[in-house]
Scaffold this active site. Sequence first.
Site, PDB file in Angstrom:
ATOM      1  N   ASP A  34       0.853  -1.186   0.000  1.00 48.81           N
ATOM      2  CA  ASP A  34       0.000   0.000   0.000  1.00 48.81           C
ATOM      3  C   ASP A  34       0.888   1.235   0.000  1.00 48.81           C
ATOM      4  O   ASP A  34       1.628   1.456   0.958  1.00 48.81           O
ATOM      5  CB  ASP A  34      -0.936   0.023   1.212  1.00 48.81           C
ATOM      6  N   SER A 150     -19.392  -8.044  -6.311  1.00 51.65           N
ATOM      7  CA  SER A 150     -19.559  -7.022  -5.268  1.00 51.65           C
ATOM      8  C   SER A 150     -20.196  -7.631  -4.028  1.00 51.65           C
ATOM      9  O   SER A 150     -20.744  -8.740  -4.069  1.00 51.65           O
ATOM     10  CB  SER A 150     -20.447  -5.884  -5.776  1.00 51.65           C
ATOM     11  N   CYS A 151     -20.152  -6.894  -2.932  1.00 52.12           N
ATOM     12  CA  CYS A 151     -20.775  -7.370  -1.693  1.00 52.12           C
ATOM     13  C   CYS A 151     -22.275  -7.564  -1.892  1.00 52.12           C
ATOM     14  O   CYS A 151     -22.863  -8.529  -1.387  1.00 52.12           O
ATOM     15  CB  CYS A 151     -20.494  -6.408  -0.543  1.00 52.12           C
ATOM     16  N   THR A 152     -22.899  -6.674  -2.656  1.00 48.38           N
ATOM     17  CA  THR A 152     -24.344  -6.761  -2.869  1.00 48.38           C
ATOM     18  C   THR A 152     -24.702  -7.942  -3.762  1.00 48.38           C
ATOM     19  O   THR A 152     -25.687  -8.647  -3.513  1.00 48.38           O
ATOM     20  CB  THR A 152     -24.880  -5.445  -3.458  1.00 48.38           C
ATOM     21  N   ASN A 315     -21.562  -5.870   4.640  1.00 47.23           N
ATOM     22  CA  ASN A 315     -20.928  -5.592   3.350  1.00 47.23           C
ATOM     23  C   ASN A 315     -19.404  -5.568   3.430  1.00 47.23           C
ATOM     24  O   ASN A 315     -18.728  -5.620   2.408  1.00 47.23           O
ATOM     25  CB  ASN A 315     -21.446  -4.275   2.762  1.00 47.23           C
TER      26      ASN A 315
END
Length: 337
Positions: A34, A150-152, A315
């Site tokens: 990072d 995606s989380c959804t 999420n």
Amino acid sequence: MVVQVGINGFGRIGRIVLRATESNKDVQVVAINDPFIPLDYMVYMLKYDTVHGRFDGSVEAKDGKLVVNGHAIAVSAERDPTSIPWGSAGADYVVESTGVFTTTEAASAHLKGGAKKVIISAPSADAPMFVCGVNLEAYKSEYKVISNASCTTNCLAPLAKVINDNFGIADGLMTTVHATTATQKTVDGPSHKDWRGGRAAAANIIPSSTGAAKAVGKVIPALNGKLTGMAFRVPTPDVSVVDLTVNLSKGASYDEIKQAIKKASETTMKGVLGYTSDAVVSSDFVGEVCSSVFDAAAGIQLTPTFVKLIAWYDNEYGYSNRVVDLLVHAAKVDGAL
């Protein structure tokens, strides 16, 4: 054998993926990259979390490495994915969790640094997408870059699969009431592509677009073109809820629908799809490891073929656990486990 993993991007998902690997004997994180978070700050951000609480273990910096529960993890700060030394750190599988390198071409840059496979923790325009409990059987070892969707989509797809397999979905609409995420603003600010998205997250309910429902068609081809949806961003820090309203091809009572979902939650989708009949609210699901928890007491039915179904998901935490599960599945198919 243990799969050695690298994480690119130590944000919300990157950090929770690391937390999730600590309880998985098949996986060991050996490297983190990072460019925006120095080592001492990594220690702090992993140790303390407003939503998920203090890290249950030891975290320290030692000899230029992040040491988690006594295990040393190499740390780098490269902006260019091709320059990240995954190979020298021994990281064969890389979790791409920056939210930036989401195409096959962009994520493939990690392969040049020595990674053998890349798992994107976001939807991808062109990488093969997989949702645990739904289409893992479609995974092939030849894929070098894959997406965990995606989380959804991870919440919606398991529920949609159970309903479609048992009763058929003619068409449907989804709304996700979604917790605040890092891309939103603390106060009103510029957001040129999404004017509403630039409004203060803590003071508004914000209508937003989402490709999560359409993406279900990519992991369940039989539902391609049958689902679409939208989101409302709300001022809560974590946990979201899907409202799936569908026209069924085959009529059923709400009890029959509940029974089908409960059966799946205890068998084919155990650990992915949960089930509750309690009077729950969003905070009850902080730290929930299932991708989706069906709320049997919240759904409603108008006719035998028209029904609204409700499912909760953390999420952050549930999704991050699925990233690890997808990685482990890929490693097993690849013969690395």
